[in-house]
Scaffold this active site. Structure first.
Site, PDB file in Angstrom:
ATOM      1  N   CYS A   1     -13.715 -12.605   2.981  1.00 43.73           N
ATOM      2  CA  CYS A   1     -14.884 -11.787   2.972  1.00 43.73           C
ATOM      3  C   CYS A   1     -15.285 -12.014   1.542  1.00 43.73           C
ATOM      4  O   CYS A   1     -16.490 -12.734   1.308  1.00 43.73           O
ATOM      5  CB  CYS A   1     -14.596 -10.505   3.078  1.00 43.73           C
TER       6      CYS A   1
HETATM    7  N1  SAJ Z   1      -9.502  -8.862  -6.592  1.00 43.97           N
HETATM    8  C1  SAJ Z   1      -9.479  -9.063  -8.026  1.00 43.97           C
HETATM    9  N2  SAJ Z   1      -9.542  -8.091  -8.792  1.00 43.97           N
HETATM   10  C2  SAJ Z   1     -10.316  -6.684  -8.348  1.00 43.97           C
HETATM   11  C3  SAJ Z   1     -10.298  -6.624  -6.972  1.00 43.97           C
HETATM   12  C4  SAJ Z   1      -9.833  -7.473  -6.015  1.00 43.97           C
HETATM   13  O1  SAJ Z   1      -8.856 -10.237  -8.516  1.00 43.97           O
HETATM   14  O2  SAJ Z   1     -10.359  -5.776  -9.281  1.00 43.97           O
HETATM   15  C5  SAJ Z   1      -9.331  -9.890  -5.608  1.00 43.97           C
HETATM   16  C6  SAJ Z   1      -8.041  -9.557  -4.758  1.00 43.97           C
HETATM   17  O3  SAJ Z   1      -6.887  -9.941  -5.277  1.00 43.97           O
HETATM   18  C7  SAJ Z   1      -8.298 -10.532  -3.514  1.00 43.97           C
HETATM   19  C8  SAJ Z   1      -9.960 -10.662  -3.616  1.00 43.97           C
HETATM   20  O4  SAJ Z   1     -10.339 -10.111  -4.857  1.00 43.97           O
HETATM   21  O5  SAJ Z   1      -7.715 -11.881  -3.645  1.00 43.97           O
HETATM   22  C9  SAJ Z   1     -10.601  -9.486  -2.431  1.00 43.97           C
HETATM   23  O6  SAJ Z   1      -9.821  -8.412  -2.785  1.00 43.97           O
HETATM   24  P1  SAJ Z   1     -10.403  -6.979  -1.892  1.00 43.97           P
HETATM   25  O7  SAJ Z   1      -9.743  -5.576  -2.436  1.00 43.97           O
HETATM   26  O8  SAJ Z   1     -11.792  -6.797  -1.771  1.00 43.97           O
HETATM   27  O9  SAJ Z   1      -9.668  -7.045  -0.405  1.00 43.97           O
HETATM   28  P2  SAJ Z   1     -10.281  -7.529   0.680  1.00 43.97           P
HETATM   29  O10 SAJ Z   1     -11.145  -8.676   0.888  1.00 43.97           O
HETATM   30  O11 SAJ Z   1      -9.039  -7.556   1.792  1.00 43.97           O
HETATM   31  O12 SAJ Z   1     -11.176  -6.562   1.427  1.00 43.97           O
HETATM   32  C10 SAJ Z   1     -12.644  -6.238   1.100  1.00 43.97           C
HETATM   33  C11 SAJ Z   1     -12.621  -4.731   1.174  1.00 43.97           C
HETATM   34  N3  SAJ Z   1     -11.967  -4.140  -0.146  1.00 43.97           N
HETATM   35  C12 SAJ Z   1     -12.324  -3.206  -0.740  1.00 43.97           C
HETATM   36  O13 SAJ Z   1     -13.520  -2.408  -0.449  1.00 43.97           O
HETATM   37  C13 SAJ Z   1     -11.377  -2.533  -1.458  1.00 43.97           C
HETATM   38  C14 SAJ Z   1     -13.992  -4.515   1.471  1.00 43.97           C
HETATM   39  O14 SAJ Z   1     -14.811  -4.876   0.484  1.00 43.97           O
HETATM   40  C15 SAJ Z   1     -14.498  -5.222   2.819  1.00 43.97           C
HETATM   41  O15 SAJ Z   1     -14.322  -4.231   3.719  1.00 43.97           O
HETATM   42  C16 SAJ Z   1     -13.514  -6.205   3.183  1.00 43.97           C
HETATM   43  O16 SAJ Z   1     -13.294  -7.135   1.902  1.00 43.97           O
HETATM   44  C17 SAJ Z   1     -14.305  -7.092   4.316  1.00 43.97           C
HETATM   45  O17 SAJ Z   1     -13.809  -7.422   5.389  1.00 43.97           O
HETATM   46  O18 SAJ Z   1     -15.644  -7.512   3.899  1.00 43.97           O
END
Ligand code: SAJ
Length: 434
Positions: free
Chosen positions: A274
């Site tokens: 995503c």
């Molecule tokens: N990441 C970082 N630093 C951060 C946060 C995340 O490097 O501070 C990285 C994570 O390690 C990962 C990527 O970014 O590789 C995405 O992380 P994520 O926490 O956004 O996780 P996803 O993609 O599984 O889920 C996200 C959802 N997460 C949150 O809201 C916390 C949300 O944005 C959506 O519901 C989902 O994507 C989607 O399906 O769109």
């Protein structure tokens, strides 16, 4: 009685036959929620084995435990098929299929188009269709609506068409499908009303909006917000590193601000299906409108650089200890795209491992959620950390799963490159942080 009243009655009486196309980490939890409140739910997926596993009550989605799925499958309130003709017997259909990017960073709409071709083939009066797959603003009105109105049926009168962004956060212990607020926007006000009525039967909080475009854009704002802020903090990490400032301490101290700030953390890159992808659906669409989404492009570039930055850090850390990266044994800790899940899609660990291999290092990995890994030329089985850590010239923490014993790792490893601050609280010359 007009078909909208009939459909409303069926929805309220739980007599509506619910369909979900795409039984992945979004579709299966959604199907389960509607089956749990008493709807007869049919899941439709191209993948025979997924359909068979659902019917056997054998879950392949972390957020849907077997003990939840099995009773629904045994009772027959949730059943799965690969036969799209079953749509003819359904009253509602939620479309939860992938929306990847092509290599050219253009949207790949093929999954949505083929699902909608099947639905259009079996569309009948009184149906509610809701697209949940993340996509560019305008998809529902410009792509789906003409497909469904190609015959005599009209949206808002004969059938109802909405967009509702999926917001699943895989592995989130607090927020799951039933209690994540659900935004929904229809092609017409009547469509919005029908979509909201439908979701209210199974979900705790429904947020109607005025159009499908607003609903589509809500999702892109949410994920672009994350991607850009992660890119910004990754750039800050590189700045702090150059200036000898501990970026992790900076972020933790900034996070004490009780308003106007939200912590994001640097890492080895951006994984998942995503966050690294959705913003490019927006930039693709705005480019059609003659506007360059420069923040998205810049953040995409910075996040894409992080795997290279991590490998340089490993190389420099080995160098300082009189070792070359070439022929060094580098053990990767955690290959899933984020902690405590099993999904490796777009995981930055894969990029790091490919880059290490290209620089002739010998690569192994540990990940309790990923027993084996195959990606391009990489074909590896997970190695227990206890075995690998003492033998490795460098252990690099890419995904900070809770299951790892970081204290034991410090005892065993010669050198640890920590890209997630997993070694927070430990001080040792062995530890090199982002
Ligand atoms: N990441 C970082 N630093 C951060 C946060 C995340 O490097 O501070 C990285 C994570 O390690 C990962 C990527 O970014 O590789 C995405 O992380 P994520 O926490 O956004 O996780 P996803 O993609 O599984 O889920 C996200 C959802 N997460 C949150 O809201 C916390 C949300 O944005 C959506 O519901 C989902 O994507 C989607 O399906 O769109």
């Amino acid at each position: 009685m007009d078909c909208s009243q009939t459909l409303q009655d069926k929805i309220v009486n739980r007599a509506a036959r619910v369909g979900v196309v795409g039984l992945g980490y979004v579709g299966l939890p959604l199907a389960v929620e509607f089956a749990r409140v008493g709807f007869q739910v049919t899941g439709i997926d191209l993948n025979e084995s997924k359909a068979a596993r659902v019917n056997a009550g054998d879950s392949y989605v972390t957020d849907v435990p077997d003990e939840v799925l099995k009773p629904l499958a045994s009772a027959g309130t949730l059943r799965a098929t690969t036969d799209f003709r079953e749509i003819a017997g359904l009253d509602t259909v939620n479309i939860c299929v992938p929306t990847p990017l092509r290599k050219t960073k253009d949207p790949d709409m093929s999954y949505i188009v083929s699902a909608c071709q099947e639905i259009a083939r079996h569309l009948h009066p009184g149906m509610l269709i809701i697209l949940e797959s993340t996509t560019y603003p305008g998809t529902t009105d410009e792509l789906l609506l003409p497909m469904f109105e190609s015959g005599q049926l009209r949206a808002g009168k004969d059938f109802f068409l909405c967009f509702s962004p999926e917001r699943v956060d895989p592995g989130n212990p607090t927020f799951q499908t039933s209690n994540i607020p659900k935004v929904v926007g229809g092609v017409t006000p009547k469509c919005t009303e029908m979509g909201a009525l439908f979701y209210r039967q199974a979900l705790q909080n429904v947020v109607p909006v005025s159009s499908t475009q607003v609903a589509e854009m809500v999702k892109l704002l949410e994920n672009t917000f994350r991607m850009i802020n992660i890119g910004m903090v990754n750039e800050l990490a590189m700045m702090c590193d150059r200036m000898g400032i501990d970026v992790w301490e900076v972020i933790d101290a900034a996070a004490t601000k009780p308003f106007g700030f939200m912590p994001f953390y640097p890492g080895p890159g951006l994984g998942g299906h995503c966050i690294p992808i959705d913003p490019f659906y927006l930039s693709w669409k705005t480019r059609q409108a003659g506007i360059e989404a420069r923040f998205i492009e810049l953040a995409g570039y910075i996040n894409g650089q992080m795997p290279h930055y991590v490998v340089d850090k490993i190389q420099n850390a080995l160098n300082e200890r009189g070792k070359a990266l070439k022929d060094a044994q580098v053990h990767v800790l955690g290959v899933a795209y984020k902690k405590d899940i099993d999904d490796v899609r777009e995981s930055p660990a894969l990029d790091v491992m490919h880059l290490l291999t290209r620089r002739r290092a010998k690569v192994s990995y540990s990940d309790p959620f990923v027993p084996e890994l195959e990606s391009d030329s990489l074909k590896l089985r997970a190695v227990p950390l206890e075995e690998a850590a003492p033998e490795a010239d460098c252990v690099v923490i890419i995904t900070n799963h809770s299951a790892f014993d970081y204290g034991r790792l410090l005892e065993q490893a010669q050198l640890i490159v920590d890209t997630r601050n997993a070694m927070k609280g430990f001080q040792s010359p062995k530890i090199v942080r982002l």
